[in-house]
Design an enzyme around this catalytic site. Structure first.
Site, short mmCIF file in Angstrom:
data_model
loop_
_atom_site.label_atom_id
_atom_site.label_comp_id
_atom_site.label_asym_id
_atom_site.label_seq_id
_atom_site.Cartn_x
_atom_site.Cartn_y
_atom_site.Cartn_z
N ASN A 27 -12.09 33.87 3.19
CA ASN A 27 -12.27 32.33 3.69
C ASN A 27 -13.02 31.52 2.61
OD1 ASN A 27 -12.58 29.87 4.90
ND2 ASN A 27 -13.71 30.84 6.59
N LYS A 29 -13.81 28.52 2.82
CA LYS A 29 -14.35 27.20 3.62
C LYS A 29 -13.97 25.88 2.82
CE LYS A 29 -17.46 30.58 5.78
NZ LYS A 29 -18.72 30.59 6.67
N HIS A 113 -12.28 30.29 14.15
CA HIS A 113 -13.62 30.30 13.37
C HIS A 113 -14.50 29.64 14.06
CE1 HIS A 113 -16.54 30.56 10.31
NE2 HIS A 113 -15.97 31.59 9.86
N GLU A 115 -17.32 28.12 13.19
CA GLU A 115 -17.63 26.75 12.64
C GLU A 115 -16.70 25.74 13.26
OE1 GLU A 115 -19.31 28.81 8.46
OE2 GLU A 115 -17.33 27.76 8.58
N GLU A 195 -16.50 38.29 14.12
CA GLU A 195 -17.64 37.52 13.33
C GLU A 195 -18.81 37.29 14.22
OE1 GLU A 195 -15.91 35.65 9.38
OE2 GLU A 195 -15.18 34.33 11.40
N GLY A 201 -22.98 33.36 7.28
CA GLY A 201 -23.57 32.55 6.20
C GLY A 201 -25.40 32.62 6.29
N SER A 241 -21.42 38.13 6.23
CA SER A 241 -22.57 38.39 5.35
C SER A 241 -22.03 39.70 4.65
CB SER A 241 -23.88 38.42 5.75
OG SER A 241 -24.37 36.95 6.17
#
Length: 294
Positions: A27, A29, A113, A115, A195, A201, A241
């Site tokens: 991904n 992003k 996701h 985010e 996740e 991140g 990560s």
């Protein structure tokens, strides 16, 4: 007598788990440019033989989807979109419809996701709707699920994840002729990505034991609610990560079938993506050898 695999060995998973093909997603992003597209495409071509048995998909910004589909042989690596509209058509400025993605050569989409859930209003209902629209257009889907740090520390990690999981899995089923049927032709069309939000991140990854425990819990939930065949077939990948230095300890776990990378998908111009794919291939080769001896 039946040979048994030593599951106590932390470096190896049971060879029977090799029935689920390893999966590696990247991904990007909101990162990347035309130069990166070229660099990553070159790395994928160069390393094709070193990770041939790993299913690979890269998810660039929408701006670079066409460039990547033109640059990368789809037999080596597929291209996916980071977002898809929950609407099949209509006047929705800024949305990208599933049929348009499919027509452009895109094969996969991401939904759910964290985010998007946190800052763009992606509720469980919207996530499920986007998944169904994508599947109807013959796009394959990675559905992301995961708990926040607050939910984990309060002991509510599994309930939070199961609520997101139920929205995805239950949407696939409808009752007809007195029995449940699902809307996917093959479970290769859907990948679940666990996740943990607190590991995305942040540089802080879940330990292999923490990741395996949640993956096992997710598979057990599917087994209980949708049967052992579905639980055995569906792939559950980990994201949070993941780097070249920690991927081996994670991929050896029985219920971890691959990764959804963030920064590592484009770091060092795609070289880290290739390193992780190569590490996964090495473990896949070991599993095949062990399985052949059973």
């Amino acid at each position: 007598s039946r040979k048994r695999y030593p599951s106590s060995n932390p470096k190896r998973r049971r060879p029977g788990m090799a029935s689920r093909k390893f999966f590696l997603g990247g991904n990007w992003k909101s990162n990347g440019n035309r130069a990166l597209v070229k660099d990553v495409a070159n790395v994928i071509k160069r390393e094709a033989k070193s990770n041939a048995d790993i299913e690979k998909v890269v998810f660039p910004m929408a701006l670079h989807l066409e460039s990547l589909t033109d640059s990368v042989d789809g037999k080596l690596c597929s291209v996916g979109a980071q977002m898809v509209s929950e609407y099949p058509k209509g006047a929705h400025t800024g949305d990208i419809f599933a049929h348009a993605l499919s027509d452009s050569g895109v094969k996969w989409v991401l939904v759910g996701h964290s985010e998007r859930r946190k800052t763009r209003g992606s509720t469980n209902e919207i996530v499920a709707a986007r998944m169904l629209v994508a599947l109807k257009e013959h796009l394959k889907v990675i559905a992301c699920i995961g708990e926040t740090l607050e939910e984990r520390e309060s002991g509510n990690a599994e309930p939070a994840v199961f609520k997101q999981l139920a929205a995805v899995m239950d949407a696939l089923y409808h009752t007809g002729n007195g029995k449940d049927t699902h809307t996917v032709d093959s479970w290769d069309c859907l990948v679940l990505a666990y996740e943990p939000v607190w590991a995305i991140g942040t540089g802080k990854s879940a330990s292999p034991e923490q990741a395996q425990a949640m993956h096992c819990a997710i598979r057990n939930w599917i087994r209980k609610n949708h049967g052992p065949d579905v639980a055995k077939a569906i792939r559950i990948i980990y994201g949070g990560s993941v780097k070249p230095y920690n991927c081996e300890a994670l991929i050896t776990k029985d219920d971890i079938d691959g990764f959804l990378l963030g920064g590592a998908s484009i770091s060092h111009k795609g070289e880290d993506f290739a390193k992780i794919a190569k590490s996964m291939q090495a473990h896949w080769n070991e599993l095949k050898k062990l399985k052949s001896k059973l």
